[in-house]
Design a protein around this motif. Structure first.
Motif: not given
Length: 276
Positions: A127, A148, A150, A154-157, A184, A259, A261
């Motif tokens: 990740s 992955t 992060h 684009k991949d939002r937490w 999540s 959300k 980054s």
């Protein structure tokens, strides 16, 4: 007639879990905002009892059909015995075993990881939270590395529970079904000799230790217990079935994610969590 119980045991249908997370370390060398294992609160020196964990793996894994085993953290490569944990998983289950890492310690562990990846059962997933990890992956140079990204935004937490002034609070949006749907990490956890529904239930006590909130009344109903790895078959089956369902404890988590980054690093209070 004496043979009948043996026949029934032979055809016994095992309990099943889609994904089982096994924490090789709960501490992390990063402090990613919104970490769904609360590892942004646990300092790198936090440990698990590896001997006990190996015993738990040997006890639990043969009892359950598992879609995928994930050896995770925190950062699992902080545990100098991570190789033993990965190998124990392959010894006790035929399921795929994924080693998850943020990649920062990848080259220091290159020899044993590449040896492990010769086993078709084992995969490595990196990740990427920091852009410099891309170069580390290039130097590692292995075809079984899954990535992955992060750090691209684009991949939002999102924060699963509320955070304010160095403290944490349950969201209590009173829509646990929605909270479970947007969760999540709705994955069962193996931690401290027990199976837990999710990382929030598994590590909530450690989180409240860091924030000095162990006795806060708003958290007491969410301090549920896990199921021991040596529980009865009925209790294990019930846990596995419920792991796919909404439970009241889901009310602690957000039903309305905000959300951001996953590359964002926090500067919140951290503590070393000692092994039990």
């Amino acid at each position: 007639m004496e043979a009948l119980p043996w026949v029934l045991r032979t055809w016994h249908i095992m309990a099943s879990i889609d994904i089982l997370d096994i924490s090789a370390s709960i501490g992390c060398n990063l402090q990613c905002k919104g970490c769904n294992h609360f590892s942004n609160y646990f300092a790198p020196g936090s440990k698990v009892d590896t001997d006990s964990l190996l015993d738990d793996i040997a006890t639990l894994l043969p009892r359950v059909n598992i879609g995928r085993v994930s050896v995770i953290g925190g950062e699992p490569l902080l545990n100098p015995r991570c190789e033993e944990i990965v190998n124990a998983c392959t010894t006790h289950t035929d399921s795929p075993v994924y080693l998850y890492s943020n990649g920062l310690l990848l080259l220091q562990n290159e020899a044993w990881i590449k040896k492990s990846l010769e086993n078709p059962q084992i995969f490595l997933r990196i990740s990427i939270h920091l852009p410099e990890v891309e170069q580390i992956i290039k130097e590692f140079n292995h075809p079984k590395v899954l990535v992955t990204e992060h750090h691209t935004g684009k991949d939002r937490w999102f924060n699963s529970i509320k955070k304010r002034d160095g403290k944490v609070y349950p969201y209590e949006h009173k829509n646990p079904a929605k909270s479970f749907k947007v969760c999540s990490c709705p994955n069962a956890q193996l931690y401290d000799g027990k199976l837990w529904k999710c990382p929030n239930t598994a590590f909530l006590r450690e989180l409240l230790y860091v924030t000095d909130q162990q006795d806060d009344p708003e958290w007491q109903e969410y301090l549920v217990d896990g199921v021991p790895v040596d529980c009865s078959d009925d209790a294990l089956t019930k846990f596995c079935n419920n792991s796919r369902l909404t439970e009241s404890v889901c009310n602690m988590c957000t039903a309305k994610p905000i959300k951001f980054s996953a590359a964002l690093q926090e500067r919140s209070k951290r503590k070393v969590i000692p092994s039990k």
